[in-house]
Scaffold this motif. Structure first.
Motif, PDB file in Angstrom:
ATOM      1  N   ALA A  71      25.388  23.263  54.476  1.00  0.00           N
ATOM      2  CA  ALA A  71      25.108  22.225  55.465  1.00  0.00           C
ATOM      3  C   ALA A  71      25.257  20.841  54.858  1.00  0.00           C
ATOM      4  N   ALA A  72      24.899  20.707  53.585  1.00  0.00           N
ATOM      5  CA  ALA A  72      25.031  19.412  52.917  1.00  0.00           C
ATOM      6  C   ALA A  72      26.496  18.988  52.857  1.00  0.00           C
ATOM      7  N   CYS A  73      27.383  19.957  52.595  1.00  0.00           N
ATOM      8  CA  CYS A  73      28.812  19.645  52.551  1.00  0.00           C
ATOM      9  C   CYS A  73      29.321  19.200  53.918  1.00  0.00           C
ATOM     10  N   LEU A  74      28.780  19.786  54.977  1.00  0.00           N
ATOM     11  CA  LEU A  74      29.182  19.380  56.324  1.00  0.00           C
ATOM     12  C   LEU A  74      28.798  17.934  56.596  1.00  0.00           C
ATOM     13  N   VAL A  75      27.711  17.476  56.002  1.00  0.00           N
ATOM     14  CA  VAL A  75      27.302  16.073  56.133  1.00  0.00           C
ATOM     15  C   VAL A  75      28.182  15.182  55.254  1.00  0.00           C
ATOM     16  N   LEU A  76      28.499  15.670  54.067  1.00  0.00           N
ATOM     17  CA  LEU A  76      29.173  14.841  53.071  1.00  0.00           C
ATOM     18  C   LEU A  76      30.666  14.649  53.351  1.00  0.00           C
ATOM     19  N   LEU A  77      31.353  15.705  53.734  1.00  0.00           N
ATOM     20  CA  LEU A  77      32.813  15.630  53.851  1.00  0.00           C
ATOM     21  C   LEU A  77      33.303  14.610  54.886  1.00  0.00           C
ATOM     22  N   PRO A  78      32.683  14.494  56.080  1.00  0.00           N
ATOM     23  CA  PRO A  78      33.128  13.434  56.993  1.00  0.00           C
ATOM     24  C   PRO A  78      32.957  12.034  56.408  1.00  0.00           C
ATOM     25  N   LEU A  79      31.892  11.827  55.632  1.00  0.00           N
ATOM     26  CA  LEU A  79      31.695  10.531  54.993  1.00  0.00           C
ATOM     27  C   LEU A  79      32.789  10.258  53.973  1.00  0.00           C
ATOM     28  N   LEU A  80      33.148  11.278  53.191  1.00  0.00           N
ATOM     29  CA  LEU A  80      34.194  11.088  52.192  1.00  0.00           C
ATOM     30  C   LEU A  80      35.539  10.782  52.856  1.00  0.00           C
ATOM     31  N   THR A  81      35.784  11.361  54.018  1.00  0.00           N
ATOM     32  CA  THR A  81      37.008  11.043  54.763  1.00  0.00           C
ATOM     33  C   THR A  81      37.016   9.583  55.174  1.00  0.00           C
ATOM     34  N   ARG A  82      35.886   9.094  55.629  1.00  0.00           N
ATOM     35  CA  ARG A  82      35.769   7.673  56.012  1.00  0.00           C
ATOM     36  C   ARG A  82      35.978   6.743  54.812  1.00  0.00           C
ATOM     37  N   LEU A  83      35.560   7.196  53.631  1.00  0.00           N
ATOM     38  CA  LEU A  83      35.634   6.366  52.426  1.00  0.00           C
ATOM     39  C   LEU A  83      36.890   6.645  51.597  1.00  0.00           C
ATOM     40  N   SER A  84      37.906   7.279  52.171  1.00  0.00           N
ATOM     41  CA  SER A  84      39.060   7.718  51.376  1.00  0.00           C
ATOM     42  C   SER A  84      39.758   6.573  50.661  1.00  0.00           C
ATOM     43  N   HIS A  85      39.662   5.337  51.204  1.00  0.00           N
ATOM     44  CA  HIS A  85      40.309   4.198  50.546  1.00  0.00           C
ATOM     45  C   HIS A  85      39.545   3.724  49.306  1.00  0.00           C
ATOM     46  N   LEU A  86      38.395   4.349  49.030  1.00  0.00           N
ATOM     47  CA  LEU A  86      37.598   4.000  47.845  1.00  0.00           C
ATOM     48  C   LEU A  86      37.502   5.161  46.853  1.00  0.00           C
ATOM     49  N   LEU A  87      38.243   6.228  47.127  1.00  0.00           N
ATOM     50  CA  LEU A  87      38.087   7.453  46.345  1.00  0.00           C
ATOM     51  C   LEU A  87      39.368   7.851  45.633  1.00  0.00           C
ATOM     52  N   VAL A  88      39.199   8.422  44.458  1.00  0.00           N
ATOM     53  CA  VAL A  88      40.296   9.063  43.728  1.00  0.00           C
ATOM     54  C   VAL A  88      40.205  10.556  44.007  1.00  0.00           C
ATOM     55  N   ARG A  89      41.315  11.133  44.465  1.00  0.00           N
ATOM     56  CA  ARG A  89      41.365  12.573  44.709  1.00  0.00           C
ATOM     57  C   ARG A  89      42.105  13.222  43.540  1.00  0.00           C
ATOM     58  N   THR A  90      41.516  14.242  42.978  1.00  0.00           N
ATOM     59  CA  THR A  90      42.067  14.888  41.791  1.00  0.00           C
ATOM     60  C   THR A  90      42.255  16.380  42.042  1.00  0.00           C
ATOM     61  N   LEU A  91      43.419  16.881  41.649  1.00  0.00           N
ATOM     62  CA  LEU A  91      43.681  18.315  41.671  1.00  0.00           C
ATOM     63  C   LEU A  91      43.482  18.837  40.254  1.00  0.00           C
ATOM     64  N   GLY A  92      42.489  19.699  40.096  1.00  0.00           N
ATOM     65  CA  GLY A  92      42.187  20.224  38.775  1.00  0.00           C
ATOM     66  C   GLY A  92      42.383  21.725  38.700  1.00  0.00           C
ATOM     67  N   LEU A  93      42.124  22.267  37.533  1.00  0.00           N
ATOM     68  CA  LEU A  93      42.175  23.705  37.298  1.00  0.00           C
ATOM     69  C   LEU A  93      40.901  24.124  36.578  1.00  0.00           C
ATOM     70  N   ASP A  94      40.512  25.375  36.772  1.00  0.00           N
ATOM     71  CA  ASP A  94      39.317  25.858  36.097  1.00  0.00           C
ATOM     72  C   ASP A  94      39.666  26.355  34.689  1.00  0.00           C
TER      73      ASP A  94
END
Length: 210
Positions: free
Chosen positions: A77-100
């Protein structure tokens, strides 16, 4: 260390280095100040506070954000709250593709415009794509950077495997053919292509281009 089929890709978020996070004047209010002004978050819940605090320190997997003790929401449920906010803030975020694995991230995508929506969409396996005209390359301390005046993002390729995928885009190619040609797990090649497409660095090829 070679990438194997057992390695899993991970999708990470971080605040840009020039973004400052600080509390606002009112309870629960957060302010994020960057090169294009200030974003205000009203009544931020504890999960949002913790996520943004950690994103100041480096790339974070949202699903791993700890839910504070006593918080009624579960992690999902926390992720459901967080992900829409991160979409709104995409111009302030670095998106990284990583590997385990221990080899470091494959690539990162940083905004260079206040209007930089970043939406990952899976490219159709049979649709030909290629590098758009006008993409420039430069070598820096963190890897090979891709930039274009037509893209609101800057992409940095941190590992050779990501460079291999970009090299396939010198000519029109389908994601399926690129995956078959490279010594990488299909999921890795496809995820790199998806990030490139979301950043405007992989575009549908003209049907008339040989």
């Amino acid at each position: 260390m070679p990438i194997t089929a057992g390695n899993r890709t991970v999708h990470l978020w971080a605040l840009c280095e020039d973004v400052v996070l600080e509390p606002g004047e009112h309870e629960g209010e957060l302010l994020l100040t960057g090169p294009w002004g200030t974003e205000r978050i009203d009544s931020a819940n504890p999960v949002v506070h913790e996520a943004l605090r950690r994103m100041q320190l480096g790339p974070v997997l949202p699903a791993n954000i700890e839910v504070p003790p006593g918080e009624p929401q579960g992690r999902a449920a926390a992720c459901l709250v967080l992900l829409p906010l991160l979409t709104r803030l995409s111009h302030l975020l670095v998106r990284t593709l990583g590997l385990d694995d221990l080899g470091g991230p494959l690539l990162s995508v940083s905004p260079v415009s206040p209007t930089a929506p970043f939406a990952l969409v899976r490219l159709p396996a049979g649709r030909r794509v290629r590098l758009p005209a006008g993409v420039s390359f430069s070598l820096g301390a963190k890897g090979v950077a891709l930039e274009s005046s037509d893209s609101p993002y800057r992409v940095v390729l941190h590992r050779p495997e990501a460079v291999w995928v970009v090299a396939m885009l010198a000519w029109p190619i389908t994601p399926a053919d690129a995956s078959a040609a490279l010594p990488l797990p299909d999921a890795v090649t496809r995820n790199v292509l998806d990030y490139l497409a979301a950043a405007g660095m992989a575009a549908p090829a003209d049907a008339g281009v040989p």
